[in-house]
Design a protein around this motif. Structure first.
Motif: not given
Length: 204
Positions: A36, A67, A70, A72, A76, A80, A84
């Motif tokens: 992130e 996430e 989702y 997840w 990730i 992925q 995003l």
């Protein structure tokens, strides 16, 4: 664009930096937020924004919440991250894999002005600022290079701004997420760039 670029001896892109723990608190969600933080750094570079700890924390939490929606896990892949970037920031992206991922091509993209999101076997980076042996899986942003090293914004340490990794060591550590930390060294070579307001470089 990258293909026609004459490589300068040194490149250092002015990418804003944040660690994945903006308040220096290595607790959830920050302890697993390298992906992130990496995405946020590239997005803020493209958007001309800078970080404060509060802004960085809010952005990381926002991405983590997406996430979670989702379904997840905490680790990730660049695929992925690309999703995003596309769905959250409306960025076009290009993901290079296999033989396209080389030291020369990394330099071409950096010289053309693209920060590069890199997935890595974190312990292979041998960063002394990591806690313990470092993360089995990690993600960071390449911001430039000089004759011997790559510059990286490594969110895994508060000392990660333009951190210099030897080129061969960094390249060797590049491995995509496999879904299992035990097999990270089997992950393919991969790297991800996001589009600004110029045509993206698809071919080397």
């Amino acid at each position: 664009k990258a293909q026609s670029q004459n490589l300068p001896a040194e490149v250092k892109l002015n990418v804003p930096f944040t660690s994945q723990a903006p308040y220096k608190e290595w607790t959830p969600p920050y302890d697993e937020a390298c992906e992130e933080a990496s995405l946020a750094m590239v997005e803020f570079f493209l958007d001309g924004r800078t970080f404060t700890p509060d802004i960085a924390s809010a952005e990381i939490k926002y991405l983590v919440a997406l996430e979670d929606r989702y379904g997840w896990p905490v680790d990730i892949s660049t695929l992925q991250v690309a999703r995003l970037a596309s769905e959250t920031y409306r960025r076009k992206y290009y993901r290079y894999t296999g033989a396209d991922v080389s030291i020369t091509n990394i330099k071409k993209l950096l010289a053309a002005g693209y920060p590069i999101i890199i997935p890595a076997a974190g312990r292979e980076l041998q960063n002394p600022n990591f806690q313990g042996d470092g993360p089995p899986y990690h993600m960071l942003v390449l911001t430039g290079y000089n004759q011997e090293n790559f510059y990286a914004h490594d969110p895994g340490t508060q000392f990660g701004q333009h951190y210099e990794y030897p080129q061969d060591r960094l390249f060797s550590a590049i491995h995509e997420w496999t879904g299992d930390r035990a097999t990270i060294l089997e992950g393919e070579k991969a790297m991800l760039i996001l589009e600004s307001n110029v045509e993206i470089a698809y071919n080397f």
